[in-house]
Design a protein around this motif. Structure first.
Motif, PDB file in Angstrom:
ATOM      1  N   LEU A 114      43.161  52.086  43.194  1.00  0.00           N
ATOM      2  CA  LEU A 114      44.468  52.687  43.496  1.00  0.00           C
ATOM      3  C   LEU A 114      45.146  53.241  42.233  1.00  0.00           C
ATOM      4  N   LEU A 134      51.244  54.051  50.617  1.00  0.00           N
ATOM      5  CA  LEU A 134      49.899  53.806  51.153  1.00  0.00           C
ATOM      6  C   LEU A 134      49.929  54.114  52.642  1.00  0.00           C
ATOM      7  N   VAL A 137      49.834  51.767  55.901  1.00  0.00           N
ATOM      8  CA  VAL A 137      50.932  50.832  56.177  1.00  0.00           C
ATOM      9  C   VAL A 137      52.069  51.618  56.837  1.00  0.00           C
ATOM     10  N   TYR A 174      46.823  40.642  48.975  1.00  0.00           N
ATOM     11  CA  TYR A 174      47.952  41.432  48.469  1.00  0.00           C
ATOM     12  C   TYR A 174      48.102  41.333  46.952  1.00  0.00           C
ATOM     13  N   GLY A 175      48.905  42.258  46.408  1.00  0.00           N
ATOM     14  CA  GLY A 175      49.496  42.044  45.100  1.00  0.00           C
ATOM     15  C   GLY A 175      50.705  41.146  45.359  1.00  0.00           C
ATOM     16  N   GLU A 199      47.321  40.472  41.323  1.00  0.00           N
ATOM     17  CA  GLU A 199      46.622  41.206  42.381  1.00  0.00           C
ATOM     18  C   GLU A 199      45.618  40.281  43.067  1.00  0.00           C
ATOM     19  N   LYS A 200      45.745  40.160  44.371  1.00  0.00           N
ATOM     20  CA  LYS A 200      44.832  39.355  45.203  1.00  0.00           C
ATOM     21  C   LYS A 200      44.561  37.957  44.615  1.00  0.00           C
ATOM     22  N   VAL A 212      53.174  42.743  47.934  1.00  0.00           N
ATOM     23  CA  VAL A 212      53.517  44.159  47.748  1.00  0.00           C
ATOM     24  C   VAL A 212      53.054  44.927  48.986  1.00  0.00           C
ATOM     25  N   SER A 213      53.997  45.690  49.583  1.00  0.00           N
ATOM     26  CA  SER A 213      53.723  46.288  50.894  1.00  0.00           C
ATOM     27  C   SER A 213      53.033  47.643  50.851  1.00  0.00           C
ATOM     28  N   TYR A 216      56.174  52.356  46.584  1.00  0.00           N
ATOM     29  CA  TYR A 216      56.507  52.248  45.170  1.00  0.00           C
ATOM     30  C   TYR A 216      57.360  53.457  44.777  1.00  0.00           C
ATOM     31  N   GLN A 238      43.527  49.041  38.716  1.00  0.00           N
ATOM     32  CA  GLN A 238      44.525  48.603  39.703  1.00  0.00           C
ATOM     33  C   GLN A 238      45.903  49.160  39.358  1.00  0.00           C
ATOM     34  N   THR A 240      48.433  47.648  40.187  1.00  0.00           N
ATOM     35  CA  THR A 240      49.140  46.419  39.815  1.00  0.00           C
ATOM     36  C   THR A 240      49.159  46.215  38.297  1.00  0.00           C
TER      37      THR A 240
HETATM   38  C1  G1P Z   1      46.695  47.512  47.793  1.00  0.00           C
HETATM   39  C2  G1P Z   1      47.362  46.992  46.515  1.00  0.00           C
HETATM   40  C3  G1P Z   1      48.016  45.635  46.775  1.00  0.00           C
HETATM   41  C4  G1P Z   1      48.990  45.743  47.961  1.00  0.00           C
HETATM   42  C5  G1P Z   1      48.253  46.290  49.200  1.00  0.00           C
HETATM   43  C6  G1P Z   1      49.238  46.548  50.343  1.00  0.00           C
HETATM   44  O1  G1P Z   1      45.584  46.717  48.087  1.00  0.00           O
HETATM   45  O2  G1P Z   1      46.385  46.897  45.479  1.00  0.00           O
HETATM   46  O3  G1P Z   1      48.718  45.225  45.614  1.00  0.00           O
HETATM   47  O4  G1P Z   1      49.556  44.484  48.231  1.00  0.00           O
HETATM   48  O5  G1P Z   1      47.596  47.524  48.895  1.00  0.00           O
HETATM   49  O6  G1P Z   1      48.575  46.983  51.494  1.00  0.00           O
HETATM   50  P1  G1P Z   1      44.450  47.161  49.154  1.00  0.00           P
HETATM   51  O7  G1P Z   1      44.973  46.762  50.488  1.00  0.00           O
HETATM   52  O8  G1P Z   1      44.287  48.645  48.999  1.00  0.00           O
HETATM   53  O9  G1P Z   1      43.235  46.405  48.758  1.00  0.00           O
END
Ligand code: G1P
Length: 297
Positions: A114, A134, A137, A174-175, A199-200, A212-213, A216, A238, A240
């Motif tokens: 990302l 993103l 979502v 999630y982050g 992160e995760k 983190v949804s 940003y 990342q 993050t």
């Molecule tokens: C990404 C971000 C993560 C965030 C998430 C939300 O992760 O890296 O920090 O919480 O989106 O959907 P991904 O879901 O792309 O792995």
């Protein structure tokens, strides 16, 4: 003293992902084009941009994603066909998809994460603050999530991210923020000062229950941080990591979203979003509710 800040006019929408969580539907079709009731997923994010005063959407796209570009392009043949059949309301609906927005496309040629996707948009963003959304979502609620972040940026000049409460067993996806109460503001308890992010996180190690949804608003300095970021353990840059650098500078807020967050890139999340939006549909919501009640659950 009043400071003139640059306006948040642009939004980056990373859409290069392969959508592996939604196979087999995404084998030949971008996940962003999966319809929730009657609109592709990505249209919800673009509508949030429109509701937040964004003027220019930058898609960071990849191979097999042409349908997204077509969806937000003019469709003169379709419009005149609908007009000729007296379906002017539908023609109008097709015309309004792009909402007068300016669209740009750039390609992320390698799936390097990302942070890398955001870095790919650097030239198109330039030296100004910007939003990132993103597309899988869908944020629901009385105020568009990105709009709240832009207002926070306008008042403070600092980056802001949307967070939501997440069930303990889901935090690993999630982050997750480590944050403290922000000094009194019109956002009250919903505004937090971010000290760090993970992160995760591995189960049981998350610094809070706030994930983190996927919304940003970032100052252009984030690019400098991302440029310095080395690919992490899974070989990805990342976003993050860039956010951690902002947080360590005392330059990052978190806003607890007032409303629902649907992770529609996940099959169950997608179904929940579909049911909720269908129930609210003015033409068949009531019938759908009746149907659900009649199901022998
Ligand atoms: C990404 C971000 C993560 C965030 C998430 C939300 O992760 O890296 O920090 O919480 O989106 O959907 P991904 O879901 O792309 O792995």
């Amino acid at each position: 003293m009043t400071t003139t800040r640059k306006r948040v006019r642009k939004a980056v929408l990373p859409v290069a992902g392969l959508g592996t969580r939604f196979l087999p539907a995404t084998k030949a079709m971008p996940k962003e084009m999966l319809p929730v009731v009657d609109k592709p997923l990505i249209q919800y994010a673009v509508e949030e941009c429109i509701a937040s005063g964004i003027e220019h959407v930058i898609f960071v796209t990849g191979r097999r994603k042409n349908a997204i570009e077509d969806h937000f392009d003019f469709a003169p043949e379709l419009e005149s066909f609908l007009e000729s059949k007296g379906k002017s309301q539908q023609a109008q609906m097709v015309r309004e998809i792009s909402g007068g927005m300016h669209f740009s496309y750039t390609r992320q040629n390698e799936a390097l994460g990302l942070g890398h996707a955001v870095l790919t948009a650097q030239e198109l963003v330039g030296d100004e603050p910007f939003a990132v959304l993103l597309g899988d979502v869908i944020m629901d609620g009385p105020v568009a999530a990105t709009r709240s972040l832009i207002e926070i940026y306008n008042e403070t000049g600092k980056g802001a991210i949307t967070v939501q409460e997440v069930e303990p067993e889901e935090l690993q996806f999630y982050g997750v923020i480590d944050a403290e109460k922000a000094p009194g503001s019109r956002w009250g308890d919903r505004l937090l000062k971010v000290n760090n992010l993970v992160e995760k996180p591995k189960t049981g190690t998350a610094p809070s229950n706030l994930g983190v949804s996927g919304r940003y608003v970032l100052p252009p300095e984030i690019f400098e941080f991302l440029e310095k970021t080395k690919p992490g353990a899974v070989g990805e840059i990342q976003l993050t990591d860039g956010l951690v650098a902002l947080a360590k500078n005392g330059s990052l807020w978190a806003h607890v979203h007032d409303g629902k967050t649907h992770d529609a890139g996940d099959k169950l999340g997608f179904l929940k979003a579909t049911v909720e939006f269908a129930l609210r549909n003015p033409s068949f919501g009531a019938k759908f509710r009746k149907y659900l009640k009649e199901l022998d659950l």
